[in-house]
Design a protein around this motif. Structure first.
Motif, PDB file in Angstrom:
ATOM      1  N   ALA A 166      58.742 -18.502  -2.632  1.00  0.00           N
ATOM      2  CA  ALA A 166      58.774 -18.496  -4.097  1.00  0.00           C
ATOM      3  C   ALA A 166      57.746 -17.520  -4.664  1.00  0.00           C
ATOM      4  O   ALA A 166      58.027 -16.799  -5.639  1.00  0.00           O
ATOM      5  N   HIS A 167      56.565 -17.464  -4.073  1.00  0.00           N
ATOM      6  CA  HIS A 167      55.544 -16.510  -4.535  1.00  0.00           C
ATOM      7  C   HIS A 167      55.993 -15.076  -4.279  1.00  0.00           C
ATOM      8  O   HIS A 167      55.762 -14.182  -5.112  1.00  0.00           O
TER       9      HIS A 167
ATOM     10  N   LYS B  62      57.921 -18.058 -16.312  1.00  0.00           N
ATOM     11  CA  LYS B  62      56.489 -18.175 -16.507  1.00  0.00           C
ATOM     12  C   LYS B  62      55.735 -16.903 -16.148  1.00  0.00           C
ATOM     13  O   LYS B  62      54.509 -16.889 -16.175  1.00  0.00           O
ATOM     14  N   THR B  63      56.440 -15.868 -15.769  1.00  0.00           N
ATOM     15  CA  THR B  63      55.759 -14.671 -15.304  1.00  0.00           C
ATOM     16  C   THR B  63      54.995 -14.011 -16.443  1.00  0.00           C
ATOM     17  O   THR B  63      55.440 -13.988 -17.591  1.00  0.00           O
TER      18      THR B  63
ATOM     19  N   GLN C  49      59.105 -13.957  -4.226  1.00  0.00           N
ATOM     20  CA  GLN C  49      60.130 -13.632  -5.218  1.00  0.00           C
ATOM     21  C   GLN C  49      59.518 -13.418  -6.597  1.00  0.00           C
ATOM     22  O   GLN C  49      59.985 -12.556  -7.364  1.00  0.00           O
ATOM     23  N   ASN C  50      58.481 -14.165  -6.925  1.00  0.00           N
ATOM     24  CA  ASN C  50      57.811 -13.988  -8.217  1.00  0.00           C
ATOM     25  C   ASN C  50      57.132 -12.626  -8.295  1.00  0.00           C
ATOM     26  O   ASN C  50      57.180 -11.942  -9.335  1.00  0.00           O
TER      27      ASN C  50
ATOM     28  N   SER D 227      59.792  -9.933  -8.815  1.00  0.00           N
ATOM     29  CA  SER D 227      60.257  -9.899 -10.192  1.00  0.00           C
ATOM     30  C   SER D 227      59.250  -9.211 -11.106  1.00  0.00           C
ATOM     31  O   SER D 227      59.612  -8.397 -11.976  1.00  0.00           O
TER      32      SER D 227
ATOM     33  N   THR E 296      61.189 -21.700 -13.476  1.00  0.00           N
ATOM     34  CA  THR E 296      60.463 -21.035 -12.405  1.00  0.00           C
ATOM     35  C   THR E 296      60.410 -19.533 -12.602  1.00  0.00           C
ATOM     36  O   THR E 296      59.476 -18.867 -12.162  1.00  0.00           O
ATOM     37  N   THR E 297      61.417 -18.959 -13.258  1.00  0.00           N
ATOM     38  CA  THR E 297      61.442 -17.519 -13.494  1.00  0.00           C
ATOM     39  C   THR E 297      61.002 -17.154 -14.902  1.00  0.00           C
ATOM     40  O   THR E 297      61.043 -15.978 -15.269  1.00  0.00           O
TER      41      THR E 297
END
Length: 545
Positions: free
Chosen positions: A102-103, A380-381, A105-106, A109, A377-378
């Motif tokens: 997950a980290h 909050k960037t 992929q973040n 992005s 999850t996507t």
């Protein structure tokens, strides 16, 4: 409707697959606490070494390596303690592996967003799908430097992912970093050391069906007596046969206590975990077991008595009751909660708000609650929302995951079905079509209240729009029906109007002929006309005839 994404169909959320309850271990003697500390510290040391071995194996780990680890731990504890340690280690490694993905992929992005915005001219306008360029040269330079930092992090994370390296801290990374900021945490080194050691203890045991009271390692009888199978090096501390230690105090589960007692009496598997709260100086025990997932009912059957739409916000739940036709009934309800403070306080606030919501749902007689299938999850960037720190903080504060898990678990006990719908455009379309019509002098409808109506109507399969646009040719039903509420087969839809007595012209009221004879003229004041003095003869009775 061009440019809008495709909406997902609503679905019934499956029930919980497990149960966990907790209670306090009271009336423990100094000897009991000393035994628990020594057992937890010994098993915690074994768990730390086993986790190190598992991380060293990486993705090449297999069942044979697992068996080797268990055989090495058995002489130092017991076969069941070794099985519990290796299983907990495997679960912790798998969780860290998922978090690393997950980290990764973040970071990917964020890098893609920065590259896109840096390639645009300064001040370029963005669109709904992609952000625009940066506002100034200074901001562009700062983001260019951040891009290099993220690219370095991304390269390291990709290398770790390929090599199977995970970063795990037994006891928690937050508590480990607190060691370097003791004055800010208002802790002394001794207090921090006590918390750190208690967090690294290992006192948990998996259950076994068919064994006495469902667990051979940590055994709790139906009357609340707690006994622990001591590891082999600590067998000299036993005060009961077969190397067991029986605690002085007894426990009682207030929540689901009868369900737990029935399960223990039937010798069904129950897992236990004992942990120590250093700040409160209290010991707790948690019981957990698996349960078959509740069979979900069809969506149409759940919505037969109407539905309650719930809009989740950072500080409250906005809810409205809709009937079977999608019409809001009564007044909207708001269930507030405060997510500031400790984790226990936040969890209690969420439980209290959901309890009031479920009680109101039972009062309304509905069997379904519609919620949004939110996933932030996507969202909050830092790179996606840029300077909008307030919005990022707001999104991060929404208790979506915790609230949905709690709601599903609590609704399963009350027999209420949870329906998840696509969250796209619910706030925008709800405010556009429902906020103003439902606002009056005695009721102020908020944007969140209107969104709850949109959520409930989407769960029922109705469009969010209140009515369609009338035909342009004329404002009658000649070119089609104006409203979308009634279908072609609805009874009474094309029924005739009720017959009203009197003429059909608008200039003459229906009761003009009846009232003209008794109406007083206003031409001469105080003078009655001859027409008014004439009275109809009274009907004669049979005797007068």
């Amino acid at each position: 409707m061009d440019g809008l994404r495709k909406l997902a169909a609503p679905f019934v959320v499956p029930g919980p697959s497990g149960v966990a309850i907790r209670t306090r271990l009271k009336r423990l003697t100094a000897a009991d606490e000393e035994v628990l500390r020594r057992v937890g510290a010994h098993l915690g040391t074994l768990a730390s070494g086993d986790l190190k071995t598992r991380c060293h194996d990486g993705p090449g780990h297999d069942a044979q390596a697992w068996a080797v680890r268990k055989r090495e731990l058995t002489p130092l504890s017991s076969a069941r303690w070794a099985g519990a340690i290796t299983k907990a280690t495997h679960d912790q490694w798998a969780l860290s592996r998922r978090c690393a993905l997950a980290h990764l992929q973040n970071l990917e992005s964020g890098v893609c967003t920065l590259r896109h915005r840096l390639a645009l001219p300064l001040g370029a306008q963005g669109s709904k799908r992609a952000p625009g360029g940066y506002r100034s040269r200074r901001e562009w330079h700062a983001k260019a430097r951040r891009l290099r930092v993220l690219e370095d992090r991304l390269a390291r994370e990709r290398a770790d992912w390929t090599a199977g390296t995970v970063h795990v801290v037994r006891g928690g990374k937050r508590l480990a970093r607190m060691r370097h900021q003791l004055p800010a945490a208002q802790l002394t080194e001794t207090q921090w050391r006590e918390r750190w050691e208690a967090a690294r203890w290992f006192l948990r045991a998996d259950g076994e069906s068919g064994k006495r009271y469902g667990n051979e390692t940590i055994r709790i009888s139906p009357d609340g007596q707690v006994s622990i199978r001591l590891p082999t090096p600590l067998a000299g501390l036993a005060n009961a046969p077969h190397g067991r230690y029986v605690l002085t105090g007894r426990i009682h589960f207030a929540h689901r206590g009868q369900e737990w007692a029935d399960r223990v009496a039937a010798n069904r598997a129950v897992a236990y975990r004992i942990h120590h709260d250093v700040a409160r100086a209290r010991w707790y025990v948690t019981a957990a077991w698996q349960k078959p997932v509740t069979r979900t009912i069809p969506l149409a059957a759940a919505l037969v008595d109407g539905v309650i739409g719930v809009d989740t916000n950072a500080d409250h739940l906005a809810a409205w009751h809709l009937d079977t036709h999608g019409n809001p009934t009564g007044n909207p309800r708001r269930f507030c909660f405060d997510l500031s403070g400790t984790a226990q306080h936040r969890d209690a606030q969420v439980r209290h708000a959901l309890t009031r919501l479920l009680n109101w749902a039972r009062t309304c007689g509905v069997r379904a609650i519609a919620v949004e299938d939110l996933d932030f999850t996507t969202e909050k960037t830092r790179e996606k929302h840029g300077r909008n720190k307030r919005f990022r903080r707001l999104v991060s504060g929404l208790p979506t995951g915790r609230l949905r898990a709690r709601l599903v678990s609590m609704a399963d006990r009350t027999g209420i079905t949870i329906v998840a719908v696509d969250p796209a455009y619910t706030s925008k379309w709800g405010a556009q079509h429902w906020q103003k019509p439902l606002t009056s002098t005695t009721r102020k409808t908020s944007r969140h209240d209107a969104a709850s109506i949109a959520i409930a109507r989407r769960a029922q399969g109705h469009p969010i729009r209140r009515r369609t646009t009338p035909p342009r040719t004329h404002r009658s039903d000649g070119c089609g029906h104006r409203t979308v509420q009634a279908g072609p087969d609805a009874p009474g839809r094309e029924g005739p109007r009720r017959r009203l007595p009197g003429p059909r012209t608008r200039s003459v009221p229906p009761d003009a002929e009846r009232t003209r004879a008794t109406r007083t003229p206003h031409t001469v004041r105080g003078v009655r006309s001859e027409r008014e003095r004439v009275q109809d003869p009274l009907p004669l009775t049979d005797q007068e005839r």
